[in-house]
Scaffold this motif. Structure first.
Motif, PDB file in Angstrom:
ATOM      1  N   MET A   1      74.107  27.765  42.098  1.00 57.04           N
ATOM      2  CA  MET A   1      72.940  27.353  41.308  1.00 57.04           C
ATOM      3  C   MET A   1      71.678  27.265  42.177  1.00 57.04           C
ATOM      4  SD  MET A   1      72.350  23.951  38.950  1.00 57.04           S
ATOM      5  CE  MET A   1      73.545  24.402  37.710  1.00 57.04           C
ATOM      6  N   PHE A   2      71.860  26.855  43.454  1.00 57.80           N
ATOM      7  CA  PHE A   2      70.697  26.724  44.328  1.00 57.80           C
ATOM      8  C   PHE A   2      70.022  28.074  44.540  1.00 57.80           C
ATOM      9  CE2 PHE A   2      68.862  25.803  48.705  1.00 57.80           C
ATOM     10  CZ  PHE A   2      67.819  25.042  48.203  1.00 57.80           C
ATOM     11  N   THR A   3      70.832  29.125  44.696  1.00 62.70           N
ATOM     12  CA  THR A   3      70.275  30.469  44.854  1.00 62.70           C
ATOM     13  C   THR A   3      69.478  30.864  43.621  1.00 62.70           C
ATOM     14  OG1 THR A   3      72.063  31.187  46.313  1.00 62.70           O
ATOM     15  CG2 THR A   3      70.859  32.916  45.157  1.00 62.70           C
ATOM     16  N   TYR A   4      70.010  30.543  42.433  1.00 61.92           N
ATOM     17  CA  TYR A   4      69.299  30.859  41.201  1.00 61.92           C
ATOM     18  C   TYR A   4      67.948  30.150  41.164  1.00 61.92           C
ATOM     19  CZ  TYR A   4      67.813  30.557  36.355  1.00 61.92           C
ATOM     20  OH  TYR A   4      67.051  30.604  35.219  1.00 61.92           O
ATOM     21  N   ILE A   5      67.932  28.872  41.540  1.00 60.31           N
ATOM     22  CA  ILE A   5      66.696  28.089  41.506  1.00 60.31           C
ATOM     23  C   ILE A   5      65.649  28.683  42.444  1.00 60.31           C
ATOM     24  CG2 ILE A   5      65.702  25.841  42.119  1.00 60.31           C
ATOM     25  CD1 ILE A   5      68.355  24.612  41.052  1.00 60.31           C
ATOM     26  N   LEU A   6      66.082  29.077  43.637  1.00 55.53           N
ATOM     27  CA  LEU A   6      65.147  29.687  44.586  1.00 55.53           C
ATOM     28  C   LEU A   6      64.610  31.017  44.062  1.00 55.53           C
ATOM     29  CD1 LEU A   6      66.896  29.016  48.028  1.00 55.53           C
ATOM     30  CD2 LEU A   6      64.935  27.812  47.043  1.00 55.53           C
ATOM     31  N   LEU A   7      65.494  31.860  43.568  1.00 57.97           N
ATOM     32  CA  LEU A   7      65.067  33.162  43.054  1.00 57.97           C
ATOM     33  C   LEU A   7      64.163  33.007  41.837  1.00 57.97           C
ATOM     34  CD1 LEU A   7      68.377  35.246  43.320  1.00 57.97           C
ATOM     35  CD2 LEU A   7      66.356  35.412  44.795  1.00 57.97           C
ATOM     36  N   ASP A   8      64.502  32.076  40.963  1.00 55.50           N
ATOM     37  CA  ASP A   8      63.695  31.853  39.761  1.00 55.50           C
ATOM     38  C   ASP A   8      62.310  31.335  40.131  1.00 55.50           C
ATOM     39  OD1 ASP A   8      63.358  31.823  36.915  1.00 55.50           O
ATOM     40  OD2 ASP A   8      63.611  29.643  36.951  1.00 55.50           O
ATOM     41  N   VAL A  88      69.820  40.347  40.644  1.00 56.66           N
ATOM     42  CA  VAL A  88      70.702  39.195  40.903  1.00 56.66           C
ATOM     43  C   VAL A  88      70.283  38.015  40.033  1.00 56.66           C
ATOM     44  CG1 VAL A  88      71.407  37.484  42.630  1.00 56.66           C
ATOM     45  CG2 VAL A  88      71.273  39.910  43.246  1.00 56.66           C
ATOM     46  N   LEU A  89      68.985  37.767  39.949  1.00 51.50           N
ATOM     47  CA  LEU A  89      68.473  36.662  39.126  1.00 51.50           C
ATOM     48  C   LEU A  89      68.865  36.845  37.670  1.00 51.50           C
ATOM     49  CD1 LEU A  89      66.687  34.154  38.672  1.00 51.50           C
ATOM     50  CD2 LEU A  89      64.714  35.694  38.500  1.00 51.50           C
ATOM     51  N   ASN A  90      68.705  38.048  37.161  1.00 58.49           N
ATOM     52  CA  ASN A  90      69.039  38.319  35.758  1.00 58.49           C
ATOM     53  C   ASN A  90      70.532  38.191  35.481  1.00 58.49           C
ATOM     54  OD1 ASN A  90      66.337  38.836  35.196  1.00 58.49           O
ATOM     55  ND2 ASN A  90      66.522  41.032  35.526  1.00 58.49           N
ATOM     56  N   GLY A  91      71.334  38.266  36.544  1.00 55.75           N
ATOM     57  CA  GLY A  91      72.774  38.176  36.362  1.00 55.75           C
ATOM     58  C   GLY A  91      73.295  36.751  36.237  1.00 55.75           C
ATOM     59  N   PHE A  92      72.434  35.762  36.534  1.00 59.32           N
ATOM     60  CA  PHE A  92      72.850  34.363  36.420  1.00 59.32           C
ATOM     61  C   PHE A  92      72.843  33.916  34.961  1.00 59.32           C
ATOM     62  CE2 PHE A  92      71.734  34.131  40.932  1.00 59.32           C
ATOM     63  CZ  PHE A  92      72.711  33.282  41.418  1.00 59.32           C
ATOM     64  N   ASP A  93      73.793  33.071  34.611  1.00 60.76           N
ATOM     65  CA  ASP A  93      73.819  32.450  33.284  1.00 60.76           C
ATOM     66  C   ASP A  93      73.080  31.123  33.377  1.00 60.76           C
ATOM     67  OD1 ASP A  93      74.299  31.438  30.788  1.00 60.76           O
ATOM     68  OD2 ASP A  93      76.436  31.051  31.112  1.00 60.76           O
ATOM     69  N   HIS A  94      71.845  31.107  32.874  1.00 58.42           N
ATOM     70  CA  HIS A  94      71.029  29.889  32.968  1.00 58.42           C
ATOM     71  C   HIS A  94      71.075  29.041  31.695  1.00 58.42           C
ATOM     72  CE1 HIS A  94      67.974  31.830  30.452  1.00 58.42           C
ATOM     73  NE2 HIS A  94      68.181  32.918  31.183  1.00 58.42           N
ATOM     74  N   SER A  95      71.953  29.421  30.761  1.00 59.55           N
ATOM     75  CA  SER A  95      72.017  28.689  29.488  1.00 59.55           C
ATOM     76  C   SER A  95      72.590  27.287  29.659  1.00 59.55           C
ATOM     77  CB  SER A  95      72.865  29.469  28.476  1.00 59.55           C
ATOM     78  OG  SER A  95      74.201  29.590  28.936  1.00 59.55           O
ATOM     79  N   GLN A  96      73.268  27.046  30.792  1.00 57.20           N
ATOM     80  CA  GLN A  96      73.893  25.749  31.012  1.00 57.20           C
ATOM     81  C   GLN A  96      73.132  24.899  32.023  1.00 57.20           C
ATOM     82  OE1 GLN A  96      77.954  26.676  32.096  1.00 57.20           O
ATOM     83  NE2 GLN A  96      78.488  27.349  30.040  1.00 57.20           N
ATOM     84  N   ILE A  97      71.872  25.221  32.215  1.00 53.70           N
ATOM     85  CA  ILE A  97      71.038  24.444  33.132  1.00 53.70           C
ATOM     86  C   ILE A  97      70.141  23.509  32.322  1.00 53.70           C
ATOM     87  CG2 ILE A  97      69.221  24.557  34.879  1.00 53.70           C
ATOM     88  CD1 ILE A  97      70.372  27.160  35.842  1.00 53.70           C
TER      89      ILE A  97
END
Length: 350
Positions: A1-8, A88-97
């Protein structure tokens, strides 16, 4: 999740700010620039979610993203996503954040800790363990638990019943990992709650990912308690909105109080011995968070629409570029106010 937050965060900044802005955002540096940028770039969800993040650790994580080929860093420390990074960012499932740092920063941890200490206190007393080391040493949390405990006349059965019923209801709506993470942290006479490091090991995640997962859990609880009208017991744990300060810097809070008394910007600047530009920045902060903010002393409706149209045409939040597209009599202060008003409009507040 941390990687997603940084990329986002990098994606939303669009190369218009440096990596330091992201670090200040995550660690909740209460500066006017950080707060304004969090609204401008729609990053308020991440405000203050990692307050103890060390800068060298942050830089190490950015280096990892760079080595993976996911980001590109310019000499002026501005950073953008590469094509691979965007994939990579688009591949994350952010629906549960459920992160909402600007909204829940002041009470998410408090709410979680009150629940944890209530569970520990009631289960220990039921087992006649009157002496134990509390899992939370925060005095405000301990005081809240005492208030609940005595309000229910030390009836541990009733307290635990309400907790079980309402938490079960909430976690039925939650993604599966959140419920397990919640119970894994609880301490009772028969079970010692796991630490963040232990949880990271158990779930096969980095400590940074687990930190973000636990923040996500606490924010989910606040969100679910707020939305579910049937959880009356838990609502008493969450601090009432009227008792919480607006998400402003301390200096902006003082300016706002004087503004509410009817003092003009020049008078406030004189009384506080500050530059007028500083007071103007405070007003921009205030415009982001105060519902139905009255911009009329600083902007006409015509000016607001004109500046907003230019921002929309340029598709940038860089103040210098926006200023150069307008007449000289339009100030940076007015441009910042329009950005704030645009945010209010998007949020359905203004």
């Amino acid at each position: 999740m941390f990687t997603y937050i940084l990329l986002d965060s990098i994606c939303k900044l669009r190369g218009e700010r440096t990596v330091s802005n992201i670090y200040h955002l995550l660690t909740a540096k209460k500066s006017t620039q950080t707060i304004q940028d969090s609204y401008i770039y729609q990053l308020t969800n991440y405000f203050g979610i990692y307050k103890r993040l060390e800068r060298k650790t942050f830089q190490k994580e950015l280096r990892h993203l760079y080595d993976q080929g996911w980001i590109e860093v310019y000499q002026d420390k501005q950073v953008v996503l590469t094509t691979e990074g965007r994939s990579v960012l688009n591949g994350f499932d952010h629906s549960q954040i459920y992160l909402n740092g600007m909204k829940y920063d002041n009470h998410a941890l408090f709410t979680m800790q009150v629940i944890q200490l209530l569970v520990q206190t009631c289960t220990h007393i039921q087992q006649h363990h009157d002496t134990f080391i509390p899992v939370v040493d925060d005095e405000s949390v301990q005081q809240k638990v005492k208030e609940i405990f005595y309000y229910y006349q030390k009836d541990t059965n009733t307290i635990l019943y309400h907790l079980y019923q309402e938490l079960t209801r909430l976690f039925e709506q939650a993604p599966e990992p959140l419920g397990h993470l919640f119970t894994d942290q609880l301490t009772t006479p028969r079970h010692i709650g796991s630490s963040k490091i232990q949880l990271a090991r158990e779930y096969g995640q980095t400590v940074h990912d687990m930190h973000c997962q636990l923040m996500n859990l606490s924010h989910f609880l606040c969100f679910a308690i707020e939305k579910d009208s049937s959880v009356s017991f838990l609502k008493e744990i969450v601090p009432h909105e009227r008792n919480m300060n607006l998400p402003l810097t301390g200096s902006a809070q003082k300016t706002y109080k004087l503004w509410q008394k009817g003092h003009g910007l020049e008078m406030i600047a004189s009384q506080r011995n500050l530059k007028i530009s500083t007071i103007q920045d405070h007003m921009v902060e205030i415009a982001y968070v105060v519902k139905n903010f009255d911009y009329s002393p600083f902007l006409s409706d015509h000016q607001l629409q004109w500046i907003a149209n230019q921002i929309d045409r340029l598709q940038t939040n860089k103040l210098k570029e926006i200023k150069e597209s307008l007449d000289d009599h339009i100030s940076y202060f007015q441009i910042k106010l329009v950005l704030a008003m645009s945010h209010q409009q998007k949020e359905g507040v203004f």
